[in-house]
Motif scaffolding. Structure first.
Motif, PDB file in Angstrom:
ATOM      1  N   THR A 168       0.850  -1.189   0.000  1.00  0.00           N
ATOM      2  CA  THR A 168       0.000   0.000   0.000  1.00  0.00           C
ATOM      3  C   THR A 168       0.889   1.244   0.000  1.00  0.00           C
ATOM      4  O   THR A 168       2.034   1.199   0.459  1.00  0.00           O
ATOM      5  N   VAL A 169       0.355   2.341  -0.523  1.00  0.00           N
ATOM      6  CA  VAL A 169       1.038   3.632  -0.475  1.00  0.00           C
ATOM      7  C   VAL A 169       0.018   4.701  -0.100  1.00  0.00           C
ATOM      8  O   VAL A 169      -1.196   4.500  -0.231  1.00  0.00           O
ATOM      9  N   THR A 170       0.522   5.823   0.369  1.00  0.00           N
ATOM     10  CA  THR A 170      -0.343   6.957   0.701  1.00  0.00           C
ATOM     11  C   THR A 170      -0.331   7.944  -0.451  1.00  0.00           C
ATOM     12  O   THR A 170       0.736   8.322  -0.945  1.00  0.00           O
ATOM     13  N   ILE A 171      -1.506   8.333  -0.886  1.00  0.00           N
ATOM     14  CA  ILE A 171      -1.624   9.340  -1.947  1.00  0.00           C
ATOM     15  C   ILE A 171      -2.101  10.648  -1.328  1.00  0.00           C
ATOM     16  O   ILE A 171      -2.894  10.650  -0.386  1.00  0.00           O
ATOM     17  N   THR A 172      -1.585  11.758  -1.841  1.00  0.00           N
ATOM     18  CA  THR A 172      -1.938  13.084  -1.331  1.00  0.00           C
ATOM     19  C   THR A 172      -2.202  14.012  -2.505  1.00  0.00           C
ATOM     20  O   THR A 172      -1.501  13.946  -3.525  1.00  0.00           O
ATOM     21  N   GLY A 173      -3.197  14.874  -2.357  1.00  0.00           N
ATOM     22  CA  GLY A 173      -3.501  15.816  -3.430  1.00  0.00           C
ATOM     23  C   GLY A 173      -4.822  16.500  -3.185  1.00  0.00           C
ATOM     24  O   GLY A 173      -5.398  16.414  -2.085  1.00  0.00           O
ATOM     25  N   PRO A 174      -5.345  17.188  -4.209  1.00  0.00           N
ATOM     26  CA  PRO A 174      -6.683  17.780  -4.084  1.00  0.00           C
ATOM     27  C   PRO A 174      -7.703  16.689  -3.759  1.00  0.00           C
ATOM     28  O   PRO A 174      -7.632  15.580  -4.300  1.00  0.00           O
ATOM     29  N   LYS A 175      -8.645  16.997  -2.888  1.00  0.00           N
ATOM     30  CA  LYS A 175      -9.623  16.001  -2.453  1.00  0.00           C
ATOM     31  C   LYS A 175     -10.330  15.347  -3.631  1.00  0.00           C
ATOM     32  O   LYS A 175     -10.561  14.131  -3.636  1.00  0.00           O
TER      33      LYS A 175
END
Length: 337
Positions: A168-175
């Motif tokens: 698994t990885v964490t994704i970040t960005g605009p909702k």
């Protein structure tokens, strides 16, 4: 005329000529004014004009927002003495800054400020303003799925197992973008007619349900993938051998090889060609339980799939079954033409 008088006249003439030359020199070096702006004048030093590229730093509240649409750099036009402009070109320490601190969600147009410019130079940013969108920041954990082109697997061979690290990885960005991500793909590059096992460091990409890339930031850019590739014949032999050993061991559990069948949780299987790798798995359990199981259903979300996609899906152990030979398999889904 006496000799003394002649000498005096020559000295006076020489002095007059010298005075004229000095006056001409002073006049030639006097600032030259033009037009109505009498603050502008022509310098004695040679001037130069040049354009360089400088990185753009956007200042904002990174705890709550992410930026969308900001350029990574801007052009800077420099004008001044040739030596200073050349030095700025060779040792570019000029930075462009767009300050969005104190601003909230939405699109904003702000001025570009320049830092690191010599006070003896004139510098102009191009563009002088930038339009940047501040979006609400969101993050989520997503599973990593191994993806590959199964047409590159040699005829008579199949992928019998895959592993990926991290899972698994964490994704970040605009909702809005984070909500659109269906999974993170580890896209494996295969040679034509691949027969041997594959271990590869692959690039990770976030995808939506249509298989289109989504612009988000990943906590990790690559993953380590291992793929076990076996001939279909050896796989069948191994399964037969395993089943035989299990039935002669006197154990109360038996094994059975069952096919995988796709069942749509959304969409319709009538509109797609679906194949699994491996196409069958071995289940272990009591003979009474196994006798009632002819296949293993695999739930698939077929909504919004418009092109061929290969991904990893987890298998659900049926009630009463003790174990499965595979916890996950590869499924290839292709829309029917």
């Amino acid at each position: 005329m006496s000799k003394w008088t002649s000498s005096k006249i020559v000295n006076v003439a020489f002095s007059f000529l010298l005075a004229l030359l000095i006056t001409a020199y002073v006049l030639s070096t006097k600032p030259s004014y033009s037009g109505s702006n009498n603050n502008q004048y022509t310098s004695l030093l040679p001037e130069k004009k040049a354009t360089i590229t400088s990185p753009l730093t956007v200042q904002f509240n990174s705890s709550d927002y992410v930026i969308v649409g900001a350029p990574s750099s801007v052009g800077v036009t420099l004008q001044g003495s040739s030596a200073l402009v050349t030095a700025a070109q060779n040792h570019n320490e000029i930075q462009a800054v767009a300050d969005l601190r104190g601003l909230g969600v939405g699109q904003h147009t702000v001025n570009v400020a320049l830092t690191g410019v010599s006070s003896s130079l004139t510098a102009t940013a191009s563009p002088q303003t930038v339009t940047v969108t501040l979006a609400e920041k969101d993050s989520a954990k997503k599973d990593v799925q191994v993806q590959y082109d199964d047409s590159k697997i040699a005829s008579g061979y199949q992928v019998t197992n895959t592993t990926v690290d991290p899972k698994t990885v964490t994704i970040t960005g605009p909702k809005e973008n984070v909500d659109a991500v269906d999974h993170v793909g580890a896209d494996v590059t295969l040679n034509k007619s691949t027969k041997a096992n594959v271990t590869q460091s692959t690039k990770l990409t976030a995808y939506d349900k249509n298989g289109d890339a989504v612009q988000v930031t990943l906590s990790q850019q690559t993953a380590q993938v291992s793929m076990t590739i076996s001939s279909s014949g050896s796989s069948s032999s191994a399964s037969s051998s395993s089943s035989s050993q299990s039935s002669t061991s006197g154990s109360s559990s038996t094994t059975k090889k069952v096919s995988l069948v796709g069942q749509a949780s959304a969409g319709s299987t009538d509109n797609f060609n679906i194949s699994f790798s491996p196409s069958a798995v071995t289940i272990t359990g009591s003979s009474d339980t196994l006798s009632s199981i002819d296949y293993l259903p695999v739930s698939l979300d077929l909504s919004n799939i418009t092109s061929k996609v290969t991904k990893t899906v987890s298998l659900t152990k049926p009630s009463g079954v003790d174990s499965l030979s595979d916890q996950s398999v590869q499924v290839t889904i292709s829309p029917k033409s």
